[in-house]
Design a protein around this motif. Structure first.
Motif, PDB file in Angstrom:
ATOM      1  N   ASN A 267     -41.909  35.823  10.962  1.00  0.00           N
ATOM      2  CA  ASN A 267     -41.883  36.394   9.544  1.00  0.00           C
ATOM      3  C   ASN A 267     -41.463  35.466   8.723  1.00  0.00           C
ATOM      4  O   ASN A 267     -40.546  35.648   7.508  1.00  0.00           O
ATOM      5  CB  ASN A 267     -41.154  37.572   9.626  1.00  0.00           C
ATOM      6  N   GLY A 268     -41.763  34.094   8.383  1.00  0.00           N
ATOM      7  CA  GLY A 268     -41.771  33.109   7.643  1.00  0.00           C
ATOM      8  C   GLY A 268     -40.319  32.245   7.849  1.00  0.00           C
ATOM      9  O   GLY A 268     -40.073  31.454   7.156  1.00  0.00           O
ATOM     10  N   TYR A 291     -33.070  29.156   5.295  1.00  0.00           N
ATOM     11  CA  TYR A 291     -33.700  30.257   4.744  1.00  0.00           C
ATOM     12  C   TYR A 291     -34.036  29.951   3.119  1.00  0.00           C
ATOM     13  O   TYR A 291     -35.179  30.600   2.483  1.00  0.00           O
ATOM     14  CB  TYR A 291     -33.109  31.641   4.637  1.00  0.00           C
ATOM     15  N   THR A 294     -38.113  29.967   1.845  1.00  0.00           N
ATOM     16  CA  THR A 294     -38.950  30.219   2.921  1.00  0.00           C
ATOM     17  C   THR A 294     -39.816  31.733   2.294  1.00  0.00           C
ATOM     18  O   THR A 294     -39.150  32.130   1.258  1.00  0.00           O
ATOM     19  CB  THR A 294     -38.244  30.707   4.074  1.00  0.00           C
ATOM     20  N   GLU A 295     -40.765  32.157   2.817  1.00  0.00           N
ATOM     21  CA  GLU A 295     -41.522  33.154   2.508  1.00  0.00           C
ATOM     22  C   GLU A 295     -40.484  34.211   2.762  1.00  0.00           C
ATOM     23  O   GLU A 295     -40.656  35.252   1.995  1.00  0.00           O
ATOM     24  CB  GLU A 295     -42.850  33.300   3.411  1.00  0.00           C
ATOM     25  N   PHE A 296     -39.824  34.073   3.715  1.00  0.00           N
ATOM     26  CA  PHE A 296     -39.051  35.376   3.971  1.00  0.00           C
ATOM     27  C   PHE A 296     -38.020  35.851   2.978  1.00  0.00           C
ATOM     28  O   PHE A 296     -37.806  36.646   2.271  1.00  0.00           O
ATOM     29  CB  PHE A 296     -38.124  35.018   5.327  1.00  0.00           C
ATOM     30  N   GLN A 298     -38.073  34.832  -0.105  1.00  0.00           N
ATOM     31  CA  GLN A 298     -38.985  35.204  -1.562  1.00  0.00           C
ATOM     32  C   GLN A 298     -38.016  35.044  -2.845  1.00  0.00           C
ATOM     33  O   GLN A 298     -37.811  35.674  -3.821  1.00  0.00           O
ATOM     34  CB  GLN A 298     -39.376  36.951  -1.527  1.00  0.00           C
ATOM     35  N   GLY A 299     -37.540  33.750  -2.849  1.00  0.00           N
ATOM     36  CA  GLY A 299     -36.859  33.036  -4.051  1.00  0.00           C
ATOM     37  C   GLY A 299     -35.385  33.608  -3.950  1.00  0.00           C
ATOM     38  O   GLY A 299     -34.692  33.107  -4.704  1.00  0.00           O
ATOM     39  N   GLU A 300     -34.937  34.294  -3.240  1.00  0.00           N
ATOM     40  CA  GLU A 300     -33.470  34.801  -3.080  1.00  0.00           C
ATOM     41  C   GLU A 300     -32.638  33.757  -2.479  1.00  0.00           C
ATOM     42  O   GLU A 300     -33.042  33.138  -1.620  1.00  0.00           O
ATOM     43  CB  GLU A 300     -33.237  35.929  -2.477  1.00  0.00           C
TER      44      GLU A 300
END
Length: 411
Positions: A267-268, A291, A294-296, A298-300
């Motif tokens: 999942n990224g 993290y 990462t794609e997981f 999502q910018g957080e």
């Protein structure tokens, strides 16, 4: 006359009337004897009623007056005693192989006499053996089970940094053959017990009739007092013991540092295997990941906002990981505490986790493969491994503002 004095007087009288051999005779007999038959071994089964001692070794044990375990160790049946009391065949076999550091220190306050008997286990999962005597008659009558809390640290940290650490815990098994006596086999921190330096054990609390809630231990169970109400009586203590074991007192493990490149994407997030500790009790793998970006994520970037999602993703990943040893498949131990909780440094966003798999004979294994989905890596092919074997070193790591033994942070 308190319980200890009554018990001692009874056993002294028994020994005076029935034993004519000297202490030296007993030791010589124990050393010269071959494997004892069942008729010569004391039965310490907690579910049975007390019975008459008739065997030579049983009488020697009864007269030792050092929590009885010292004599058991001398006669070579301590391993059997651990199996019978705790149902722990693994630790029993370790002791029978000679991996044991005898301590035999006794401390007492108005509520308890607590004997620290020995340490054993393997070098990643050391264990401490205690005998706990309740000194007060009302406590004895009302208590079916106990839970022991003990801090295990170097003395300097015990005196100055104890608030930075959590205590180890162990359930006490009631001995039906000796009223008011409970046996405790407790897991201890590898970082302090196997480092070869002096360590202090401080028994800080004895919990009478523990319930699961508030004890911090999953299998405490629910025990009711004689009035039918749940009881969770915490009694503070400050009983201290010091000793200096070495790593050679514990069964060795195989500790492997893996080179970079063993990575699984889920999942990224890329989970990277960095280490494996293959012990007698379990096989522990160490994964690291980041993290940020990462794609997981999502910018957080805030860890607190992602913490639960990161843990959920880890759980869904590790449940599908398979360790294949010479064709036999092993899945992660499914207890929450053994699947590994994902911990991240809030500043660096670097994360790690330690899942536990069943133990196996690492040295004799010819093929070890780690697999997730369509991705697999060979961790051992005969003598070839994608890394290097090292000696286990006790060390601390720091995550954020928390400093603690590695197994306390990452377990």
């Amino acid at each position: 006359m308190n319980f200890n004095e009554t018990y001692k007087k009874q056993m002294d009288n028994f020994c005076d009337e029935n034993i004519t051999a000297s202490a030296n005779d007993i030791l010589l007999k124990a050393k010269s004897a071959e494997a004892p038959s069942e008729s010569r071994i004391i039965e310490f089964k907690p579910k049975k009623k007390a019975k008459k001692f008739t065997a030579f070794i049983a009488a020697a044990v009864a007269c030792s007056m050092v929590a009885s375990v010292t004599a058991l160790a001398a006669t070579g049946v301590l391993g059997q005693w651990i199996d019978q009391i705790f149902g722990d065949k693994v630790t029993s076999e370790i002791v029978d192989k000679g991996y044991l550091y005898e301590i035999n220190q006794s401390k007492e306050d108005e509520n308890f006499r607590i004997d620290l008997i020995a340490v054993t286990g393997d070098s990643s999962t050391p264990k401490l053996l205690f005998d706990v005597y309740l000194n007060k008659e009302d406590m004895v009558k009302a208590t079916d089970k106990i839970l022991l809390h003990a801090y295990i640290l170097p003395e300097e940290k015990m005196e100055n940094e104890i608030d930075d650490y959590a205590p180890s815990m162990g359930i006490g098994v009631k001995d039906e053959n000796a009223e008011g006596l409970y046996h405790v086999l407790m897991d201890g921190p590898m970082v302090w017990l196997t480092g070869g330096n002096e360590v202090m054990v401080k028994v800080s609390n004895v919990i009478l009739n523990p319930t699961t809630e508030g004890t911090g231990i999953e299998d405490a169970g629910v025990v009711s007092d004689y009035n039918g109400k749940e009881c969770n009586d915490w009694i503070a203590a400050d009983l201290r013991y010091t000793f200096t074991p070495s790593v050679s007192d514990f069964h060795p493990i195989s500790d492997i540092i893996y080179d970079e490149g063993i990575s699984f994407n889920h999942n990224g997030i890329s989970y990277n295997l960095t280490r494996g500790e293959y012990g007698v009790y379990a096989s522990m793998l160490s994964f690291e990941y980041d993290y940020l970006g990462t794609e997981f994520a999502q910018g957080e970037t805030e860890y607190e906002k992602l913490e639960e999602k990161l843990h959920e993703n880890w759980r869904s990943f590790i449940k599908d990981v398979t360790l294949i040893v010479d064709g036999t498949e092993y899945k992660v131990n499914d207890k929450e505490t053994e699947m590994g909780y994902t911990y991240c440094n809030p500043e660096t966003k670097h994360c790690n986790t330690l899942p536990y798999f069943p133990s196996f004979e690492y040295k004799s294994a010819q093929s070890i493969v780690l697999k997730h989905g369509d991705t697999s890596y060979t961790l051992k092919d005969g003598a070839d491994i994608p890394g290097r074997e090292v000696n286990v070193e006790a060390k601390e790591i720091t995550i954020g503002e928390t400093t603690a033994p590695v197994e306390e942070i990452l377990q």
